[in-house]
Design a protein around this motif. Structure first.
Motif, PDB file in Angstrom:
ATOM      1  N   SER A 164       0.832  -1.192   0.000  1.00 46.72           N
ATOM      2  CA  SER A 164       0.000   0.000   0.000  1.00 46.72           C
ATOM      3  C   SER A 164       0.874   1.252   0.000  1.00 46.72           C
ATOM      4  N   GLU A 165       0.290   2.372  -0.385  1.00 43.13           N
ATOM      5  CA  GLU A 165       0.952   3.673  -0.378  1.00 43.13           C
ATOM      6  C   GLU A 165       2.185   3.720  -1.281  1.00 43.13           C
ATOM      7  N   GLY A 166       2.192   2.888  -2.326  1.00 38.32           N
ATOM      8  CA  GLY A 166       3.273   2.929  -3.302  1.00 38.32           C
ATOM      9  C   GLY A 166       4.589   2.387  -2.822  1.00 38.32           C
ATOM     10  N   ARG A 167       4.563   1.622  -1.743  1.00 38.41           N
ATOM     11  CA  ARG A 167       5.795   1.027  -1.239  1.00 38.41           C
ATOM     12  C   ARG A 167       6.030  -0.344  -1.873  1.00 38.41           C
ATOM     13  N   ILE A 168       7.276  -0.793  -1.792  1.00 37.99           N
ATOM     14  CA  ILE A 168       7.668  -2.077  -2.373  1.00 37.99           C
ATOM     15  C   ILE A 168       8.396  -2.884  -1.309  1.00 37.99           C
ATOM     16  N   VAL A 169       7.989  -4.134  -1.128  1.00 35.99           N
ATOM     17  CA  VAL A 169       8.655  -5.032  -0.189  1.00 35.99           C
ATOM     18  C   VAL A 169       9.417  -6.072  -0.996  1.00 35.99           C
ATOM     19  N   PHE A 170      10.601  -6.452  -0.501  1.00 33.48           N
ATOM     20  CA  PHE A 170      11.425  -7.386  -1.270  1.00 33.48           C
ATOM     21  C   PHE A 170      12.404  -8.095  -0.347  1.00 33.48           C
ATOM     22  N   THR A 171      12.934  -9.215  -0.836  1.00 34.13           N
ATOM     23  CA  THR A 171      13.977  -9.938  -0.122  1.00 34.13           C
ATOM     24  C   THR A 171      15.323  -9.368  -0.533  1.00 34.13           C
ATOM     25  N   PHE A 172      16.187  -9.121   0.462  1.00 33.09           N
ATOM     26  CA  PHE A 172      17.435  -8.404   0.199  1.00 33.09           C
ATOM     27  C   PHE A 172      18.585  -9.040   0.966  1.00 33.09           C
ATOM     28  N   THR A 173      19.730  -9.135   0.310  1.00 34.22           N
ATOM     29  CA  THR A 173      20.938  -9.614   0.976  1.00 34.22           C
ATOM     30  C   THR A 173      22.127  -8.812   0.477  1.00 34.22           C
ATOM     31  N   GLU A 174      23.004  -8.478   1.401  1.00 34.01           N
ATOM     32  CA  GLU A 174      24.216  -7.731   1.059  1.00 34.01           C
ATOM     33  C   GLU A 174      25.384  -8.318   1.822  1.00 34.01           C
ATOM     34  N   GLY A 175      26.547  -8.344   1.176  1.00 35.50           N
ATOM     35  CA  GLY A 175      27.725  -8.906   1.816  1.00 35.50           C
ATOM     36  C   GLY A 175      27.522 -10.374   2.156  1.00 35.50           C
ATOM     37  N   ASN A 176      27.877 -10.738   3.385  1.00 33.12           N
ATOM     38  CA  ASN A 176      27.725 -12.118   3.844  1.00 33.12           C
ATOM     39  C   ASN A 176      26.481 -12.325   4.686  1.00 33.12           C
ATOM     40  N   SER A 177      25.569 -11.360   4.673  1.00 34.99           N
ATOM     41  CA  SER A 177      24.368 -11.467   5.497  1.00 34.99           C
ATOM     42  C   SER A 177      23.402 -12.484   4.924  1.00 34.99           C
ATOM     43  N   SER A 178      22.509 -12.976   5.763  1.00 35.37           N
ATOM     44  CA  SER A 178      21.460 -13.874   5.310  1.00 35.37           C
ATOM     45  C   SER A 178      20.376 -13.061   4.607  1.00 35.37           C
ATOM     46  N   ARG A 179      19.419 -13.741   4.026  1.00 36.17           N
ATOM     47  CA  ARG A 179      18.331 -13.026   3.360  1.00 36.17           C
ATOM     48  C   ARG A 179      17.407 -12.387   4.399  1.00 36.17           C
ATOM     49  N   ASN A 180      17.074 -11.129   4.175  1.00 35.24           N
ATOM     50  CA  ASN A 180      16.161 -10.392   5.037  1.00 35.24           C
ATOM     51  C   ASN A 180      15.098  -9.722   4.182  1.00 35.24           C
ATOM     52  N   ILE A 181      14.100  -9.142   4.832  1.00 37.97           N
ATOM     53  CA  ILE A 181      13.000  -8.508   4.111  1.00 37.97           C
ATOM     54  C   ILE A 181      13.046  -7.008   4.347  1.00 37.97           C
ATOM     55  N   ALA A 182      13.091  -6.262   3.241  1.00 38.58           N
ATOM     56  CA  ALA A 182      13.204  -4.808   3.307  1.00 38.58           C
ATOM     57  C   ALA A 182      12.045  -4.144   2.570  1.00 38.58           C
ATOM     58  N   CYS A 183      11.947  -2.849   2.768  1.00 36.90           N
ATOM     59  CA  CYS A 183      10.873  -2.076   2.145  1.00 36.90           C
ATOM     60  C   CYS A 183      11.439  -0.760   1.639  1.00 36.90           C
ATOM     61  N   ILE A 184      10.886  -0.261   0.546  1.00 33.53           N
ATOM     62  CA  ILE A 184      11.352   0.992  -0.031  1.00 33.53           C
ATOM     63  C   ILE A 184      10.192   1.657  -0.758  1.00 33.53           C
ATOM     64  N   ASP A 185      10.229   2.976  -0.856  1.00 36.20           N
ATOM     65  CA  ASP A 185       9.220   3.702  -1.618  1.00 36.20           C
ATOM     66  C   ASP A 185       9.504   3.537  -3.108  1.00 36.20           C
ATOM     67  N   SER A 186       8.469   3.617  -3.918  1.00 35.38           N
ATOM     68  CA  SER A 186       8.646   3.407  -5.359  1.00 35.38           C
ATOM     69  C   SER A 186       9.485   4.503  -6.009  1.00 35.38           C
ATOM     70  N   SER A 187       9.736   5.579  -5.284  1.00 33.35           N
ATOM     71  CA  SER A 187      10.621   6.635  -5.785  1.00 33.35           C
ATOM     72  C   SER A 187      12.087   6.305  -5.537  1.00 33.35           C
ATOM     73  N   GLY A 188      12.335   5.277  -4.685  1.00 31.81           N
ATOM     74  CA  GLY A 188      13.694   4.894  -4.347  1.00 31.81           C
ATOM     75  C   GLY A 188      14.157   5.419  -3.001  1.00 31.81           C
ATOM     76  N   SER A 189      13.307   6.146  -2.307  1.00 35.11           N
ATOM     77  CA  SER A 189      13.662   6.703  -0.997  1.00 35.11           C
ATOM     78  C   SER A 189      13.050   5.867   0.121  1.00 35.11           C
ATOM     79  N   GLY A 190      13.480   6.145   1.355  1.00 34.82           N
ATOM     80  CA  GLY A 190      12.850   5.541   2.526  1.00 34.82           C
ATOM     81  C   GLY A 190      13.123   4.062   2.715  1.00 34.82           C
ATOM     82  N   PHE A 191      14.326   3.601   2.397  1.00 35.32           N
ATOM     83  CA  PHE A 191      14.662   2.185   2.595  1.00 35.32           C
ATOM     84  C   PHE A 191      14.710   1.855   4.086  1.00 35.32           C
ATOM     85  N   PHE A 192      14.119   0.720   4.466  1.00 36.66           N
ATOM     86  CA  PHE A 192      14.263   0.214   5.823  1.00 36.66           C
ATOM     87  C   PHE A 192      13.981  -1.283   5.828  1.00 36.66           C
TER      88      PHE A 192
END
Length: 207
Positions: free
Chosen positions: A75-103
Motif C-alpha cells: 500500500s501507499e506505493g511502497r515495495i517489499v522485497f527480499t534483500f541480501t548484502e555482503g555475507n548477510s542472510s536473506r532479510n526482508i526490506a521495504c522501499i518507496d517506489s521513488s527509491g527513498s525511505g529504505f528500511f
C-alpha cells in the motif's frame, strides 16, 4: 530477460523492454506500474516500469553484489522485497517506489524470504528457516507480532494469500516442488513447532 505483456484473450504478447535484464515482475493495477529486478555484473537493483509512458527507471543503485528477490507492491506505493548484502542472510526490506525511505521490515540471523503482503497492507506473509525448516509465517506489520502458519518437513516457500481465503505456497517434498494450499489456517503452537527426528526411534530400536 525482458518484460512482456500477454493478452489472455487473444494470446498475443507485447514486448515492453529490450535487453534490460529484467526479472521477477509484479504489476500494480492501482499505480499502473511494474516493479522488477534488474541484474548487471552480478548485482541486482530494483526498477519500475511505467505502463503509461513505457519507461523503465532504476530506483536503487547498488554495485557491490547485492541481491534482490521477489519484489511486491504494498500500500501507499511502497515495495517489499527480499534483500541480501555482503555475507548477510536473506532479510526482508521495504522501499518507496521513488527509491527513498529504505528500511528493514525483518532483519535477523535467519534466512527470511518470499514476502507477500496482504490486500489490506496490514499483514506480511513470508518464509523463514527460524525453526530449522522453512515454514510460512504471518507478521502484523504494525505490531510486529509473528505467527507460524505451516508445519512441514521438507520446506514451505513463496506464500500467497488468495481471495478465497486460502494460503497457497510452494512445498518441497522428496519428489520435488509442489503447489500446496491450506483451507484452514491457524497459528502453530510452540509445542507443535518441535520436530522429532525418526532416527531417534531407530537408534533406540537398535540399542
Amino acid at each position: 530477460y525482458d518484460l512482456y505483456r500477454l493478452n489472455l484473450r487473444t494470446k498475443k504478447e507485447k514486448r515492453l523492454t529490450r535487453s534490460a535484464r529484467t526479472q521477477q515482475p509484479d504489476v500494480s493495477a492501482e499505480y499502473g506500474k511494474i516493479v522488477c529486478v534488474v541484474q548487471e555484473d552480478g548485482t541486482c537493483n530494483l526498477a519500475v516500469f511505467d505502463l503509461q509512458n513505457n519507461t523503465l527507471k532504476k530506483i536503487t543503485h547498488y554495485h557491490q553484489g547485492e541481491q534482490i528477490y521477489t519484489p511486491r507492491w504494498m500500500s501507499e506505493g511502497r515495495i517489499v522485497f527480499t534483500f541480501t548484502e555482503g555475507n548477510s542472510s536473506r532479510n526482508i526490506a521495504c522501499i518507496d517506489s521513488s527509491g527513498s525511505g529504505f528500511f528493514y521490515l525483518i532483519r535477523n540471523s535467519h534466512d527470511t524470504r518470499d514476502a507477500f503482503p496482504s490486500a489490506n497492507g496490514k499483514q506480511l506473509y513470508f518464509s523463514s528457516d527460524s525453526s530449522g525448516i522453512f515454514n510460512v509465517y504471518c507478521r502484523n506489520i504494525q505490531t510486529g507480532n509473528t505467527k507460524q502458519l505451516t508445519r512441514v518437513i521438507g520446506g514451505a516457500f513463496m506464500p500467497a494469500w488468495g481471495k478465497d481465503d486460502r494460503l497457497v505456497f510452494t512445498l518441497f517434498t522428496a519428489d520435488g516442488y509442489k503447489i500446496a494450499y491450506q483451507d484452514s489456517v491457524s497459528e502453530i503452537t510452540v509445542q507443535e513447532r518441535k520436530y522429532e527426528s525418526p532416527f531417534v526411534e531407530i537408534r533406540n530400536w537398535r540399542n
